[in-house]
Design a protein around this motif. Structure first.
Motif, short mmCIF file in Angstrom:
data_model
loop_
_atom_site.label_atom_id
_atom_site.label_comp_id
_atom_site.label_asym_id
_atom_site.label_seq_id
_atom_site.Cartn_x
_atom_site.Cartn_y
_atom_site.Cartn_z
N ALA A 146 36.40 38.02 8.50
CA ALA A 146 37.01 37.46 9.71
C ALA A 146 36.72 38.38 10.88
CB ALA A 146 38.52 37.30 9.52
N GLY A 147 36.52 37.78 12.05
CA GLY A 147 36.26 38.59 13.24
C GLY A 147 35.42 37.83 14.23
N ASP A 148 34.84 38.56 15.15
CA ASP A 148 34.06 37.91 16.20
C ASP A 148 32.57 38.14 15.99
OD1 ASP A 148 33.88 40.57 16.75
OD2 ASP A 148 34.30 40.40 18.88
N GLN A 149 31.78 37.28 16.59
CA GLN A 149 30.34 37.45 16.60
C GLN A 149 29.90 37.31 18.05
OE1 GLN A 149 28.23 36.22 13.35
NE2 GLN A 149 26.22 36.15 14.29
N ALA A 150 29.60 38.44 18.69
CA ALA A 150 29.22 38.42 20.10
C ALA A 150 27.90 37.68 20.28
CB ALA A 150 29.10 39.84 20.63
N ASN A 151 27.80 36.96 21.36
CA ASN A 151 26.57 36.21 21.64
C ASN A 151 25.57 37.10 22.36
OD1 ASN A 151 27.56 33.79 20.55
ND2 ASN A 151 28.73 33.40 22.43
N HIS A 152 25.19 38.18 21.70
CA HIS A 152 24.22 39.11 22.27
C HIS A 152 23.25 39.48 21.16
CE1 HIS A 152 23.43 41.82 25.79
NE2 HIS A 152 22.60 42.32 24.88
N ALA A 153 21.97 39.31 21.42
CA ALA A 153 20.96 39.48 20.38
C ALA A 153 20.13 40.73 20.61
CB ALA A 153 20.05 38.26 20.33
N TRP A 154 19.64 41.28 19.49
CA TRP A 154 18.78 42.45 19.52
C TRP A 154 17.61 42.22 18.56
CZ3 TRP A 154 19.93 46.87 22.45
CH2 TRP A 154 21.18 46.86 23.08
N GLY A 155 16.44 42.67 18.99
CA GLY A 155 15.28 42.69 18.11
C GLY A 155 15.07 44.12 17.64
N GLY A 168 19.24 40.14 25.17
CA GLY A 168 20.12 39.48 26.12
C GLY A 168 21.14 38.56 25.49
N GLU A 169 21.87 37.88 26.36
CA GLU A 169 22.91 36.96 25.93
C GLU A 169 22.30 35.72 25.27
OE1 GLU A 169 26.18 37.57 26.10
OE2 GLU A 169 25.72 39.55 26.93
N VAL A 170 23.05 35.18 24.31
CA VAL A 170 22.59 34.01 23.56
C VAL A 170 23.63 32.91 23.67
CG1 VAL A 170 21.86 33.14 21.30
CG2 VAL A 170 21.40 35.51 21.93
N GLU A 171 23.20 31.72 23.98
CA GLU A 171 24.11 30.59 24.02
C GLU A 171 24.54 30.23 22.59
OE1 GLU A 171 22.31 27.36 26.03
OE2 GLU A 171 22.09 28.43 27.93
N ALA A 172 25.83 30.02 22.43
CA ALA A 172 26.37 29.78 21.09
C ALA A 172 25.68 28.62 20.38
CB ALA A 172 27.87 29.54 21.17
N GLN A 173 25.28 27.60 21.13
CA GLN A 173 24.67 26.43 20.52
C GLN A 173 23.16 26.59 20.30
OE1 GLN A 173 25.95 26.68 23.49
NE2 GLN A 173 24.74 25.62 25.07
N ASN A 174 22.64 27.77 20.66
CA ASN A 174 21.19 27.94 20.59
C ASN A 174 20.80 29.21 19.82
OD1 ASN A 174 18.59 27.07 21.13
ND2 ASN A 174 18.43 28.28 23.00
N GLY A 211 19.62 29.55 16.83
CA GLY A 211 18.40 29.43 16.06
C GLY A 211 17.18 29.87 16.83
N ALA A 212 17.17 29.62 18.13
CA ALA A 212 16.00 29.96 18.94
C ALA A 212 15.80 31.47 19.00
CB ALA A 212 16.16 29.38 20.35
N VAL A 213 16.87 32.23 19.23
CA VAL A 213 16.71 33.68 19.34
C VAL A 213 16.34 34.30 18.00
CG1 VAL A 213 19.10 34.39 18.88
CG2 VAL A 213 17.67 35.73 20.43
N ARG A 214 16.82 33.71 16.91
CA ARG A 214 16.50 34.25 15.59
C ARG A 214 15.02 34.07 15.24
NH1 ARG A 214 21.92 31.65 12.93
NH2 ARG A 214 23.40 33.18 13.77
N SER A 215 14.37 33.16 15.93
CA SER A 215 12.94 32.95 15.68
C SER A 215 12.07 33.74 16.64
CB SER A 215 12.60 31.45 15.78
OG SER A 215 12.86 30.96 17.09
N THR A 216 12.67 34.65 17.41
CA THR A 216 11.89 35.49 18.32
C THR A 216 10.82 36.25 17.54
OG1 THR A 216 13.81 35.78 19.77
CG2 THR A 216 12.00 37.35 20.02
#
Length: 636
Positions: A221-230, A275-281, A283-288
């Motif tokens: 349980a907890g949060d998942q920030a909408n910020h992605a890192w490669g 950068g920031e990631v839209e919650a509904q998107n 999948g797109a950042v994970r395919s970077t």
């Protein structure tokens, strides 16, 4: 290192003679085991390595992969972890091959041209001299190799059982092996076939997607920030001047990089802000792609360039901070009514970002905390109630880690112009250095940790925190050594006796204590099985206030010179004196009237007492020890 006490050793002294379950150890996974560990990650492998030192305990560790890990995601080795490696005997070897972090550089936008970055600060990695051990970077796979070597050389001759994936488990209230585990083979000629194993205890070290966790009804349980890192491990050519330094880089063009040099002199890791990631998107950042990560890194590094020649590994992730409310299978309403049978460790019970360098380190301490307790219970040293302390102690540690990581990862993702104080990032790094180094863990009072009633006798040995070593001189051979470095991961309690100023007089507190701990039926040593070495369960050492030339070795009480092995040879390596250049009594603020420091098998201070407090010492160990039993003794 001590050996020859069971006879001359002509080969590698690191290879302990097989004993107990290590004699004719079954090659195939047996149907019944004492402890089944699921997963060969850091927590699982350390737990297995510790349990490999208990010859009567049948432990097996299963892994869904068909073979050892080739490259691991984690790489940061904090100083507390290197201290732990010392207990397992490979700190010096892994330090020799690792990258050593001694300094961190901070880069920010040039005030004259925000498109360019400039170095604005350098900080020492350990400015407060927190530890005598270094801060290292080395591939997780190599760490696992060292633990695999340790357990293979142990009396139990343990090795992982590869090619088994955990499917489910059930716990019964009856029988010697109450946990029934269903596994499925993942490789070899029998791939796809199910296998059932019954165990007394199960340890889930199977990662963030843990099926063991699911089987006991726990959820992260907890949060998942909408910020992605490669993140990428690369070999590259660059004109960035600090490529072989740990760096926190913030760009005026947007985005940040955490740069971690790797072992070997050429490889390095970059955590690149996507950068920031839209919650509904998501999948797109994970395919970077890795090419996109490299392009982003070059933009952040301007005016410097990065020409990547080889990518060893890369991934994309979003920062998440999640925690389970318990680390075992006992529901809150069941506490005190049943013992835990299933435990979870590491990422199975806490997840966070990788940028604080804590994942592998905290996970290993989970395994260390749990494994010796399982060994003590299964060998009959301690009651089963000891096992309830694991979840109580480690859940708090994980919560503190997540709180720290939230703050650090938020600062790393913040844009330079969003800081009120331009030096806030580097100030936070220096101010909190003891936490990421692994030394802020402080266990609360329990059956294993006393209250601070006598803390004033040794202010620097904080009860509940790890034992902070210091130099001493071994009397017998005049060698200067670190006291804590002789505490091996062998499952023993340590009792350090810091002698009074006149220890050799017949009526001195030190002499009276030595007589009590040797002869009293209330002494913890009385629980040691008959037939075992007198120091089999308790490692009792003495540290005198004089220098080594002022200590008469023949006048030292016999409890500090136990006779060990089949030849009953005298162990002279438990008698120490102060180092005149670094007096441990002064360094740690120890009371000159003498005192006792009790240290747990996982290196945490459990109690501090005056030499005269034998009743309190007996009372402390009473709930931790079972009465003397005729435990089978496996001699080397």
């Amino acid at each position: 290192m001590q050996f020859h006490h069971h006879g001359y050793v002509s080969g590698d002294p690191l290879i302990q003679p097989a004993a107990g379950v290590g004699i004719n150890r079954p090659v195939e996974l047996p149907n019944e085991v004492d402890v089944l560990i699921v997963g060969t990650g850091p927590a699982g492998m350390l737990a297995a390595a510790q349990l490999s030192q208990f010859p009567s305990v049948a432990t097996r560790i299963v892994e869904r992969r068909p073979a050892r890990l080739a490259i691991g995601q984690a790489d940061g080795i904090q100083t507390r972890t290197v201290e732990t490696f010392q207990a397992f005997g490979f700190a010096e070897r892994i330090t020799a091959e690792a990258y050593r972090i001694t300094e961190t550089a901070f880069w920010k936008p040039d005030p004259a041209d925000s498109s360019r970055i400039i170095r604005i600060a350098r900080t020492q990695d350990d400015p407060a001299d927190i530890s005598e051990f270094p801060h290292l970077v080395v591939n997780q796979a190599r760490v696992l190799d060292y633990f695999a070597e340790f357990m293979a050389n142990s009396p139990t001759r343990m090795s992982p059982d590869y090619g088994f994936e955990f499917r489910s488990l059930s716990v019964s209230d009856e029988g010697e092996y109450p946990v029934t585990v269903t596994l499925v083979r993942t490789s070899g000629p029998h791939a796809g076939q199910e296998r059932v194993v019954r165990a007394k205890y199960v340890v889930g070290a199977d990662g963030a997607r843990s099926k063991v966790r699911e089987s006991i009804g726990c959820a992260l349980a907890g949060d998942q920030a909408n910020h992605a890192w490669g993140v990428m491990d690369v070999l590259a050519v660059t004109d960035f001047p600090d490529i072989r330094l740990k760096c926190a880089i913030q760009s005026g063009m947007g985005g940040s990089i955490l740069l971690i040099p790797r072992e070997g002199g050429h490889l390095f890791r970059m955590y690149v802000d996507l950068g920031e990631v839209e919650a509904q998107n998501k999948g797109a950042v994970r395919s970077t792609s890795v090419e996109e990560i490299i392009d982003k890194a070059n933009a952040i590094l301007h005016p410097y360039t990065l020409d990547v020649r080889n990518v060893a590994w890369h991934s994309v992730y979003e920062v998440g901070h999640r925690l389970t409310d318990r680390f075992d299978d006992v529901l809150p309403e069941q506490r005190g009514t049943r013992i835990p049978r299933v435990f979870i460790t590491g990422d199975a019970c806490h997840t966070h970002s990788a940028k604080a360098g804590q994942g592998m380190n905290v996970s290993m301490q989970d395994g260390f905390n749990l494994a010796w307790k399982l060994g003590h219970v299964l060998e009959g040293r301690s009651p089963e109630s000891l096992l309830s302390t694991y979840s109580a102690e480690r859940q708090v540690v994980a919560k503190n880690l997540i709180d720290f990581d939230k703050e650090w990862s938020t600062l790393m993702a913040r844009k330079p112009e969003e800081f009120e104080n331009p030096s806030e990032l580097e100030d936070f790094y220096v101010r909190t250095a003891e936490f990421p180094a692994g030394f802020m863990t402080e266990y609360a009072p329990s059956m294993l940790v006393a209250t601070a009633k006598h803390q004033c006798l040794a202010p620097a040995f904080t009860i509940g925190k790890r034992f902070k070593s210091a130099p001493v001189v071994r009397v017998a051979d005049a060698n200067r050594v670190h006291l804590g470095h002789h505490a091996k991961a062998d499952g023993r309690w340590r009792i350090y006796v810091f002698a009074d100023s006149a220890p050799h007089s017949a009526d001195s507190p030190t002499e009276r204590f030595a007589n009590w701990i040797t002869n009293s039926p209330d002494s913890p040593l009385a629980a040691t099985p008959s037939g075992a070495d007198p120091d089999a369960w308790f490692d009792v050492k003495v540290i005198y206030q004089q220098d080594h030339t002022g200590v008469d070795i023949n006048a030292v009480p016999e409890v500090f010179k136990p006779q060990v092995g089949p030849f009953r040879l005298t162990d002279y390596e438990k008698v120490y004196a102060t180092d005149p250049t670094e007096d441990i009594f002064e360094l740690r603020g120890l009371n000159r009237g003498g005192l006792i420091v009790i240290v747990r098998p996982d290196q945490y201070v459990a109690n501090i007492l005056p030499l005269t407090a034998t009743t309190e010492l007996a009372a402390f160990f009473a709930p931790v020890l079972r009465p003397r039993v005729e435990t089978r003794v496996f001699n080397e």
